[in-house]
Design an enzyme around this catalytic site. Structure first.
Site, PDB file in Angstrom:
ATOM      1  N   ILE A   1       0.734  -0.892  -0.072  1.00  0.00           N
ATOM      2  CA  ILE A   1       0.119  -0.102  -0.302  1.00  0.00           C
ATOM      3  C   ILE A   1       0.667   1.149   0.482  1.00  0.00           C
ATOM      4  CG2 ILE A   1      -1.950  -0.899   0.710  1.00  0.00           C
ATOM      5  CD1 ILE A   1      -0.984   0.286   3.747  1.00  0.00           C
TER       6      ILE A   1
ATOM      7  N   THR B   1      -8.655   1.492  15.706  1.00  0.00           N
ATOM      8  CA  THR B   1      -8.659   0.709  16.830  1.00  0.00           C
ATOM      9  C   THR B   1      -9.046   1.562  18.011  1.00  0.00           C
ATOM     10  OG1 THR B   1      -6.924  -0.607  18.442  1.00  0.00           O
ATOM     11  CG2 THR B   1      -6.513   1.250  16.851  1.00  0.00           C
ATOM     12  N   ASP B   2      -9.635   0.900  18.539  1.00  0.00           N
ATOM     13  CA  ASP B   2     -10.399   1.833  20.136  1.00  0.00           C
ATOM     14  C   ASP B   2      -9.153   2.825  20.903  1.00  0.00           C
ATOM     15  OD1 ASP B   2      -8.921  -0.331  21.245  1.00  0.00           O
ATOM     16  OD2 ASP B   2     -10.328  -1.114  22.656  1.00  0.00           O
TER      17      ASP B   2
ATOM     18  N   TYR C   1       2.317   1.989  17.663  1.00  0.00           N
ATOM     19  CA  TYR C   1       1.312   1.397  16.778  1.00  0.00           C
ATOM     20  C   TYR C   1       0.597   2.372  17.227  1.00  0.00           C
ATOM     21  CZ  TYR C   1      -3.070  -1.839  15.631  1.00  0.00           C
ATOM     22  OH  TYR C   1      -4.341  -1.329  15.714  1.00  0.00           O
TER      23      TYR C   1
ATOM     24  N   ALA D   1      -0.369   5.511  17.939  1.00  0.00           N
ATOM     25  CA  ALA D   1      -0.035   6.668  17.284  1.00  0.00           C
ATOM     26  C   ALA D   1      -0.476   7.367  16.022  1.00  0.00           C
ATOM     27  CB  ALA D   1       1.315   7.272  17.915  1.00  0.00           C
ATOM     28  N   SER D   2       0.838   5.818  14.962  1.00  0.00           N
ATOM     29  CA  SER D   2       0.263   5.228  13.235  1.00  0.00           C
ATOM     30  C   SER D   2      -1.336   5.143  13.234  1.00  0.00           C
ATOM     31  CB  SER D   2       1.445   4.458  13.063  1.00  0.00           C
ATOM     32  OG  SER D   2       0.631   2.754  13.964  1.00  0.00           O
ATOM     33  N   LYS D   3      -2.206   4.192  13.702  1.00  0.00           N
ATOM     34  CA  LYS D   3      -3.170   4.138  13.862  1.00  0.00           C
ATOM     35  C   LYS D   3      -4.013   5.911  13.759  1.00  0.00           C
ATOM     36  CE  LYS D   3      -5.264   1.377  11.902  1.00  0.00           C
ATOM     37  NZ  LYS D   3      -5.611   0.433  11.021  1.00  0.00           N
TER      38      LYS D   3
ATOM     39  N   ASN E   1     -10.727  -4.958  20.746  1.00  0.00           N
ATOM     40  CA  ASN E   1      -9.793  -6.191  21.058  1.00  0.00           C
ATOM     41  C   ASN E   1     -10.483  -7.398  20.168  1.00  0.00           C
ATOM     42  OD1 ASN E   1      -8.002  -5.181  22.730  1.00  0.00           O
ATOM     43  ND2 ASN E   1      -6.525  -7.034  22.632  1.00  0.00           N
TER      44      ASN E   1
ATOM     45  N   GLY F   1       5.126   1.116  28.751  1.00  0.00           N
ATOM     46  CA  GLY F   1       4.002   1.664  28.396  1.00  0.00           C
ATOM     47  C   GLY F   1       2.688   1.410  28.562  1.00  0.00           C
TER      48      GLY F   1
HETATM   49  P1  NAD Z   1      -3.016  -8.713  10.628  1.00  0.00           P
HETATM   50  O1  NAD Z   1      -1.907  -8.616  10.990  1.00  0.00           O
HETATM   51  O2  NAD Z   1      -3.669 -10.094  11.296  1.00  0.00           O
HETATM   52  O3  NAD Z   1      -3.220  -7.793   9.546  1.00  0.00           O
HETATM   53  C1  NAD Z   1      -2.225  -7.143   9.034  1.00  0.00           C
HETATM   54  C2  NAD Z   1      -3.044  -7.752   7.043  1.00  0.00           C
HETATM   55  O4  NAD Z   1      -1.811  -6.817   6.274  1.00  0.00           O
HETATM   56  C3  NAD Z   1      -1.568  -8.774   6.951  1.00  0.00           C
HETATM   57  O5  NAD Z   1      -2.418  -9.972   5.925  1.00  0.00           O
HETATM   58  C4  NAD Z   1      -0.007  -7.895   5.529  1.00  0.00           C
HETATM   59  O6  NAD Z   1      -0.055  -8.769   5.123  1.00  0.00           O
HETATM   60  C5  NAD Z   1      -1.419  -6.877   5.497  1.00  0.00           C
HETATM   61  N1  NAD Z   1      -0.341  -6.152   5.431  1.00  0.00           N
HETATM   62  C6  NAD Z   1       1.095  -5.397   6.322  1.00  0.00           C
HETATM   63  N2  NAD Z   1       1.522  -4.586   5.755  1.00  0.00           N
HETATM   64  C7  NAD Z   1       0.994  -4.257   4.079  1.00  0.00           C
HETATM   65  C8  NAD Z   1       1.301  -3.540   2.550  1.00  0.00           C
HETATM   66  N3  NAD Z   1       2.672  -2.269   3.012  1.00  0.00           N
HETATM   67  N4  NAD Z   1       0.576  -3.704   2.311  1.00  0.00           N
HETATM   68  C9  NAD Z   1      -0.397  -4.506   1.893  1.00  0.00           C
HETATM   69  N5  NAD Z   1      -0.855  -5.068   2.831  1.00  0.00           N
HETATM   70  C10 NAD Z   1      -0.506  -5.146   3.863  1.00  0.00           C
HETATM   71  O7  NAD Z   1      -3.752  -7.783  11.807  1.00  0.00           O
HETATM   72  P2  NAD Z   1      -5.426  -7.631  12.423  1.00  0.00           P
HETATM   73  O8  NAD Z   1      -5.107  -8.052  13.688  1.00  0.00           O
HETATM   74  O9  NAD Z   1      -6.536  -8.687  11.101  1.00  0.00           O
HETATM   75  O10 NAD Z   1      -5.531  -6.064  11.799  1.00  0.00           O
HETATM   76  C11 NAD Z   1      -5.845  -5.693  10.900  1.00  0.00           C
HETATM   77  C12 NAD Z   1      -6.894  -4.483  11.009  1.00  0.00           C
HETATM   78  O11 NAD Z   1      -7.741  -3.770  11.532  1.00  0.00           O
HETATM   79  C13 NAD Z   1      -5.467  -3.443  11.704  1.00  0.00           C
HETATM   80  O12 NAD Z   1      -5.850  -2.457  10.350  1.00  0.00           O
HETATM   81  C14 NAD Z   1      -6.247  -3.207  13.000  1.00  0.00           C
HETATM   82  O13 NAD Z   1      -5.882  -2.024  12.762  1.00  0.00           O
HETATM   83  C15 NAD Z   1      -7.405  -3.445  12.965  1.00  0.00           C
HETATM   84  N6  NAD Z   1      -8.125  -3.465  14.578  1.00  0.00           N
HETATM   85  C16 NAD Z   1      -7.277  -4.537  14.610  1.00  0.00           C
HETATM   86  C17 NAD Z   1      -7.610  -5.130  16.224  1.00  0.00           C
HETATM   87  C18 NAD Z   1      -7.427  -6.580  16.428  1.00  0.00           C
HETATM   88  O14 NAD Z   1      -7.804  -6.890  18.168  1.00  0.00           O
HETATM   89  N7  NAD Z   1      -6.643  -7.996  16.102  1.00  0.00           N
HETATM   90  C19 NAD Z   1      -8.785  -4.698  16.543  1.00  0.00           C
HETATM   91  C20 NAD Z   1      -9.227  -3.208  16.431  1.00  0.00           C
HETATM   92  C21 NAD Z   1      -8.246  -2.638  14.776  1.00  0.00           C
HETATM   93  O1  DAU Z   2      -8.172  -3.573  21.181  1.00  0.00           O
HETATM   94  C1  DAU Z   2      -7.499  -3.457  20.177  1.00  0.00           C
HETATM   95  C2  DAU Z   2      -6.567  -3.441  19.797  1.00  0.00           C
HETATM   96  O2  DAU Z   2      -6.101  -4.660  20.244  1.00  0.00           O
HETATM   97  C3  DAU Z   2      -5.488  -3.649  18.209  1.00  0.00           C
HETATM   98  O3  DAU Z   2      -5.887  -3.194  17.202  1.00  0.00           O
HETATM   99  C4  DAU Z   2      -3.893  -3.931  18.356  1.00  0.00           C
HETATM  100  O4  DAU Z   2      -4.123  -4.277  16.796  1.00  0.00           O
HETATM  101  C5  DAU Z   2      -4.791  -6.117  18.810  1.00  0.00           C
HETATM  102  O5  DAU Z   2      -3.615  -6.385  18.920  1.00  0.00           O
HETATM  103  C6  DAU Z   2      -4.557  -6.080  20.468  1.00  0.00           C
HETATM  104  O6  DAU Z   2      -3.575  -5.467  20.883  1.00  0.00           O
HETATM  105  P1  DAU Z   2      -3.154  -5.452  22.617  1.00  0.00           P
HETATM  106  O7  DAU Z   2      -2.288  -4.618  22.685  1.00  0.00           O
HETATM  107  O8  DAU Z   2      -3.951  -5.279  23.571  1.00  0.00           O
HETATM  108  O9  DAU Z   2      -3.530  -6.894  22.346  1.00  0.00           O
HETATM  109  P2  DAU Z   2      -2.381  -8.495  22.709  1.00  0.00           P
HETATM  110  O10 DAU Z   2      -3.005  -9.735  22.507  1.00  0.00           O
HETATM  111  O11 DAU Z   2      -0.902  -7.902  22.287  1.00  0.00           O
HETATM  112  O12 DAU Z   2      -2.601  -8.008  24.256  1.00  0.00           O
HETATM  113  C7  DAU Z   2      -3.375  -8.240  25.239  1.00  0.00           C
HETATM  114  C8  DAU Z   2      -2.794  -8.233  26.439  1.00  0.00           C
HETATM  115  O13 DAU Z   2      -2.551  -9.281  26.763  1.00  0.00           O
HETATM  116  C9  DAU Z   2      -1.949  -6.496  26.563  1.00  0.00           C
HETATM  117  O14 DAU Z   2      -2.970  -6.345  27.817  1.00  0.00           O
HETATM  118  C10 DAU Z   2      -0.629  -7.771  26.883  1.00  0.00           C
HETATM  119  C11 DAU Z   2      -1.094  -8.661  27.552  1.00  0.00           C
HETATM  120  N1  DAU Z   2      -0.480  -9.819  27.382  1.00  0.00           N
HETATM  121  C12 DAU Z   2      -0.495 -10.024  25.581  1.00  0.00           C
HETATM  122  C13 DAU Z   2       0.819 -10.651  25.396  1.00  0.00           C
HETATM  123  C14 DAU Z   2       1.541 -11.019  23.623  1.00  0.00           C
HETATM  124  C15 DAU Z   2       0.731 -10.116  27.303  1.00  0.00           C
HETATM  125  O15 DAU Z   2       0.364 -10.703  28.697  1.00  0.00           O
HETATM  126  N2  DAU Z   2       1.472 -11.700  27.606  1.00  0.00           N
HETATM  127  C16 DAU Z   2       1.822 -11.668  25.795  1.00  0.00           C
HETATM  128  O16 DAU Z   2       3.221 -12.664  25.882  1.00  0.00           O
END
Ligand code: NAD
Ligand code: DAU
Length: 350
Positions: free
Chosen positions: A60, A130-131, A155, A157-159, A184, A288
């Site tokens: 992208i 994301t939230d 992360y 901040a970039s979103k 999440n 953080g």
């Molecule tokens: P993910 O990391 O599983 O998937 C991201 C996808 O983006 C991958 O398939 C990757 O190959 C693709 N990608 C990365 N860089 C790219 C680039 N430069 N060009 C084209 N494709 C690229 O992420 P996810 O957990 O499925 O999250 C998807 C979206 O939803 C994100 O924007 C994330 O911020 C948002 N989101 C995620 C969560 C969550 O809990 N996982 C919650 C709220 C919002």
């Molecule tokens: O709230 C939405 C976000 O949720 C999305 O925007 C992100 O893409 C997604 O990754 C997720 O972020 P979190 O940081 O909340 O998810 P993560 O699964 O990394 O961690 C969930 C919680 O668990 C968090 O408080 C950190 C903790 N954790 C995580 C990992 C990977 C641990 O205690 N141990 C671990 O090894």
């Protein structure tokens, strides 16, 4: 309509692509994904031969590549999910989050604007966010759509930056945009760097379960197919220029969630209750580390009628079953580059 879905080989994107391909045979779904470590075509193997589906491997951030894909597929609408998504990686390597999430989103917006020639009839740029952009809560309160932004990790901040760019294109050029901010997600096909799939995989292999800090941080968990359904609802019925919060009203302290996960997984593995509790290992906290996220999802419920369909215990059980039944998928994604990441990231923590 020709609908471009970015990040469709990732976790949430794969569910959105699958839902749209099956539900909307009258539309063509173009899945654009760079296939980074998080992108995996196995996640959408079941739709690869569908007549209304096309895949483009592209970045992208690549202006020319985006221009030619918009031209080739005559893109009408965009659902933008492609991103770097893991907070821990953003702490180790923030710049790729800036280039992908900020510049990548800016590039897509600019290319959409050019391709649509400022004639936005029937067009839409839907940005999935994301939230975490709202920052961190104390013991009480919720994130609302008008909660001021206060991102605290590279992360988030970039979103947040990407959300601002999307709104700026809406405000300045009149581009039809909509944004959703979700809590999440959990469910099948999540890359096992995130809490739930990582811990399921580690329980299976009797490896330590690294709990950050005291394990008292709170997250609001939503089943991924419910998020995909919310995206579908907003895509079709959301009001242009609006923001919708999506969440499960399902808050868990990490340590309580981990105990429930251990209980259910041990039972499914035929282990005595509590066996895997001994794998819990408290490690250095995430830098953080945001304390609590909680979404108020009243707006999407009242205005668009969306509510989550699954109770958490049921969703968690389905999720564990999926990972236990798809050990080959887990094995494939936890080999190679991921193993190196795991060793590097956790060597100082464990
Ligand atoms: P993910 O990391 O599983 O998937 C991201 C996808 O983006 C991958 O398939 C990757 O190959 C693709 N990608 C990365 N860089 C790219 C680039 N430069 N060009 C084209 N494709 C690229 O992420 P996810 O957990 O499925 O999250 C998807 C979206 O939803 C994100 O924007 C994330 O911020 C948002 N989101 C995620 C969560 C969550 O809990 N996982 C919650 C709220 C919002
Ligand atoms: O709230 C939405 C976000 O949720 C999305 O925007 C992100 O893409 C997604 O990754 C997720 O972020 P979190 O940081 O909340 O998810 P993560 O699964 O990394 O961690 C969930 C919680 O668990 C968090 O408080 C950190 C903790 N954790 C995580 C990992 C990977 C641990 O205690 N141990 C671990 O090894």
């Amino acid at each position: 309509m020709n609908i471009l879905i970015t990040g469709g080989a990732g976790f949430i994107g794969s569910h959105v692509v699958r839902q749209f391909v099956h539900k909307y045979p009258e539309h063509t779904i173009i899945n654009l994904d760079l296939l980074t470590y998080a992108g995996n075509l196995e996640n959408i193997n079941d739709v690869k031969d569908a007549f209304n589906y096309a895949f483009e491997k592209a970045d992208i951030r690549d202006l020319e590549a985006m221009r030619s894909i918009f031209k080739k597929h005559k893109v009408d609408r965009v659902i933008h999910l492609a991103a770097e998504s893991h907070v821990d990686r953003s702490i180790t390597d923030p710049l790729v989050f800036v280039t992908t999430n900020v510049i990548g989103t800016g590039t897509l917006l600019q290319v959409a604007k050019e391709a649509w020639k400022d004639d936005f009839e029937g067009k839409l740029f839907y940005h999935v966010s994301t939230d975490e952009v709202y920052g961190s809560l104390g013991d009480t309160g919720f994130f609302y759509e008008d909660t001021p932004y206060d991102p605290r990790s590279p992360y988030s901040a970039s979103k947040a930056s990407s959300d601002h760019l999307v709104r700026a294109f809406g405000h300045t050029y009149g581009m039809p945009i909509v944004i959703s901010n979700c809590s999440n997600n959990y469910g099948p096909y999540q890359f096992p760097e995130k809490l739930l799939p990582l811990f399921i995989n580690n329980i299976i292999h009797n490896k330590p379960l690294p709990v950050y800090g005291k394990g008292i941080n709170v997250r609001d968990w939503l089943y991924v197919e419910d998020h995909a359904a919310a995206i579908d609802t907003i895509f079709h019925n959301g009001k242009q220029g609006e923001t919708y919060n999506i969440g499960g009203h399902n808050e868990w302290r990490n340590i309580d969630l981990i105990h429930l996960l251990i209980k259910q997984t041990d039972e499914k593995l035929g282990r005595a209750e509590g066996t895997s509790k001994e794998l819990i290992t408290y490690v250095t906290d995430r830098a953080g580390h945001d304390m609590r996220y909680a979404i108020d999802a009243t707006k999407i419920k009242d205005e668009l009628g969306w509510v989550p369909s699954l109770q958490f215990e049921e969703g968690l059980s389905k999720t564990i079953d999926w990972y236990l039944e798809n050990k080959e998928w887990l094995e494939n994604v936890t080999s190679g580059e991921y193993r190196k990441y795991y060793a590097k990231h956790y060597e100082v923590k464990l």
